[in-house]
Scaffold this motif. Structure first.
Motif, PDB file in Angstrom:
ATOM      1  N   ALA A  46       0.819  -1.216   0.000  1.00  0.00           N
ATOM      2  CA  ALA A  46       0.000   0.000   0.000  1.00  0.00           C
ATOM      3  C   ALA A  46       0.852   1.264   0.000  1.00  0.00           C
ATOM      4  CB  ALA A  46      -0.978  -0.007   1.171  1.00  0.00           C
ATOM      5  N   ALA A  47       1.967   1.211  -0.710  1.00  0.00           N
ATOM      6  CA  ALA A  47       2.839   2.378  -0.826  1.00  0.00           C
ATOM      7  C   ALA A  47       2.203   3.409  -1.746  1.00  0.00           C
ATOM      8  CB  ALA A  47       4.195   1.960  -1.385  1.00  0.00           C
ATOM      9  N   GLU A  48       2.466   4.676  -1.470  1.00  0.00           N
ATOM     10  CA  GLU A  48       1.997   5.733  -2.357  1.00  0.00           C
ATOM     11  C   GLU A  48       2.803   5.672  -3.649  1.00  0.00           C
ATOM     12  OE1 GLU A  48       2.406   9.516  -0.490  1.00  0.00           O
ATOM     13  OE2 GLU A  48       0.519   9.322   0.577  1.00  0.00           O
ATOM     14  N   ALA A  49       2.130   5.817  -4.772  1.00  0.00           N
ATOM     15  CA  ALA A  49       2.807   5.737  -6.062  1.00  0.00           C
ATOM     16  C   ALA A  49       3.871   6.820  -6.194  1.00  0.00           C
ATOM     17  CB  ALA A  49       1.794   5.821  -7.195  1.00  0.00           C
ATOM     18  N   ARG A  50       3.627   7.996  -5.627  1.00  0.00           N
ATOM     19  CA  ARG A  50       4.631   9.061  -5.762  1.00  0.00           C
ATOM     20  C   ARG A  50       5.904   8.709  -4.989  1.00  0.00           C
ATOM     21  NH1 ARG A  50       3.884  13.931  -2.044  1.00  0.00           N
ATOM     22  NH2 ARG A  50       2.986  12.989  -0.189  1.00  0.00           N
ATOM     23  N   ALA A  51       5.796   8.009  -3.864  1.00  0.00           N
ATOM     24  CA  ALA A  51       6.986   7.568  -3.133  1.00  0.00           C
ATOM     25  C   ALA A  51       7.741   6.517  -3.941  1.00  0.00           C
ATOM     26  CB  ALA A  51       6.599   7.019  -1.760  1.00  0.00           C
ATOM     27  N   VAL A  52       7.007   5.616  -4.563  1.00  0.00           N
ATOM     28  CA  VAL A  52       7.630   4.597  -5.413  1.00  0.00           C
ATOM     29  C   VAL A  52       8.318   5.275  -6.593  1.00  0.00           C
ATOM     30  CG1 VAL A  52       7.211   2.569  -6.859  1.00  0.00           C
ATOM     31  CG2 VAL A  52       5.966   2.835  -4.699  1.00  0.00           C
ATOM     32  N   ALA A  53       7.693   6.290  -7.165  1.00  0.00           N
ATOM     33  CA  ALA A  53       8.284   7.022  -8.288  1.00  0.00           C
ATOM     34  C   ALA A  53       9.591   7.696  -7.879  1.00  0.00           C
ATOM     35  CB  ALA A  53       7.303   8.056  -8.829  1.00  0.00           C
ATOM     36  N   VAL A  59      -0.003   9.349 -10.892  1.00  0.00           N
ATOM     37  CA  VAL A  59       1.440   9.566 -10.901  1.00  0.00           C
ATOM     38  C   VAL A  59       1.987   9.515 -12.326  1.00  0.00           C
ATOM     39  CG1 VAL A  59       3.631   8.487 -10.227  1.00  0.00           C
ATOM     40  CG2 VAL A  59       1.898   9.010  -8.520  1.00  0.00           C
ATOM     41  N   ALA A  60       1.507   8.610 -13.148  1.00  0.00           N
ATOM     42  CA  ALA A  60       1.949   8.556 -14.547  1.00  0.00           C
ATOM     43  C   ALA A  60       1.642   9.873 -15.252  1.00  0.00           C
ATOM     44  CB  ALA A  60       1.286   7.387 -15.266  1.00  0.00           C
ATOM     45  N   ALA A  61       0.461  10.411 -15.018  1.00  0.00           N
ATOM     46  CA  ALA A  61       0.086  11.690 -15.633  1.00  0.00           C
ATOM     47  C   ALA A  61       0.948  12.834 -15.101  1.00  0.00           C
ATOM     48  CB  ALA A  61      -1.389  11.987 -15.371  1.00  0.00           C
ATOM     49  N   LEU A  62       1.216  12.842 -13.807  1.00  0.00           N
ATOM     50  CA  LEU A  62       2.054  13.893 -13.219  1.00  0.00           C
ATOM     51  C   LEU A  62       3.495  13.816 -13.724  1.00  0.00           C
ATOM     52  CD1 LEU A  62       0.645  13.823  -9.595  1.00  0.00           C
ATOM     53  CD2 LEU A  62       0.435  15.695 -11.244  1.00  0.00           C
ATOM     54  N   ILE A  63       4.001  12.614 -13.920  1.00  0.00           N
ATOM     55  CA  ILE A  63       5.335  12.455 -14.494  1.00  0.00           C
ATOM     56  C   ILE A  63       5.342  13.049 -15.899  1.00  0.00           C
ATOM     57  CG2 ILE A  63       7.007  10.780 -15.388  1.00  0.00           C
ATOM     58  CD1 ILE A  63       6.155   8.968 -12.968  1.00  0.00           C
ATOM     59  N   GLY A  64       4.325  12.729 -16.681  1.00  0.00           N
ATOM     60  CA  GLY A  64       4.232  13.281 -18.038  1.00  0.00           C
ATOM     61  C   GLY A  64       4.191  14.802 -18.040  1.00  0.00           C
ATOM     62  N   THR A  65       3.473  15.370 -17.101  1.00  0.00           N
ATOM     63  CA  THR A  65       3.395  16.832 -16.989  1.00  0.00           C
ATOM     64  C   THR A  65       4.762  17.422 -16.656  1.00  0.00           C
ATOM     65  OG1 THR A  65       1.101  16.684 -16.264  1.00  0.00           O
ATOM     66  CG2 THR A  65       2.265  18.718 -15.744  1.00  0.00           C
ATOM     67  N   ASP A  66       5.465  16.799 -15.719  1.00  0.00           N
ATOM     68  CA  ASP A  66       6.789  17.304 -15.358  1.00  0.00           C
ATOM     69  C   ASP A  66       7.780  17.153 -16.510  1.00  0.00           C
ATOM     70  OD1 ASP A  66       5.934  18.150 -12.898  1.00  0.00           O
ATOM     71  OD2 ASP A  66       6.796  16.467 -11.787  1.00  0.00           O
ATOM     72  N   VAL A  67       7.658  16.103 -17.285  1.00  0.00           N
ATOM     73  CA  VAL A  67       8.528  15.924 -18.446  1.00  0.00           C
ATOM     74  C   VAL A  67       8.265  17.036 -19.459  1.00  0.00           C
ATOM     75  CG1 VAL A  67       9.096  14.438 -20.404  1.00  0.00           C
ATOM     76  CG2 VAL A  67       8.879  13.461 -18.111  1.00  0.00           C
ATOM     77  N   LEU A  68       7.010  17.394 -19.659  1.00  0.00           N
ATOM     78  CA  LEU A  68       6.700  18.511 -20.557  1.00  0.00           C
ATOM     79  C   LEU A  68       7.312  19.809 -20.042  1.00  0.00           C
ATOM     80  CD1 LEU A  68       2.989  17.826 -21.574  1.00  0.00           C
ATOM     81  CD2 LEU A  68       5.014  17.740 -23.033  1.00  0.00           C
TER      82      LEU A  68
END
Length: 104
Positions: free
Chosen positions: A8-15, A65-74
């Motif tokens: 039950a880890a937060e995806a952002r911590a895993v990222a 988290v996948a969407a937020l990663i994409g936003t940060d990459v942009l």
């Protein structure tokens, strides 16, 4: 998937953890590559476990988290620096609103 469902880890911590590890192992890896495991995990969780409450929470967290990663990459591609995994981690560590607040 194990970290998201079983632990039950937060995806952002895993990222953050994955980005830190990849920065050491493959610093020139394109930053967007980090979104792929979360996209695949979210899709697999939804497909295998459907509407179970824990599964829904984990899948939505991974999609987010996948969407937020994409936003940060942009953001990186738009002039905030390079677009490698090392650049992404650096952006997050400089005080990103979402990923910069993860406890390390």
């Amino acid at each position: 998937m194990t970290r998201l469902l079983v632990e039950a880890a937060e995806a952002r911590a895993v990222a953050m953890e994955l980005a830190a590890r990849l920065t050491v192992e493959r610093p020139d890896l394109p930053a967007l590559a980090l979104a792929l495991p979360f996209t695949l995990a979210a899709a697999a969780i939804e497909e295998m476990l459907g509407a179970a409450p824990a599964a829904r929470i984990a899948a939505l967290d991974a999609w987010r988290v996948a969407a937020l990663i994409g936003t940060d990459v942009l953001l990186l591609k738009g002039g905030a620096g390079g677009d490698s995994i090392a650049d992404l981690l650096s952006l997050w560590r400089r005080g990103d609103e979402v990923f910069g607040t993860v406890q390390r």
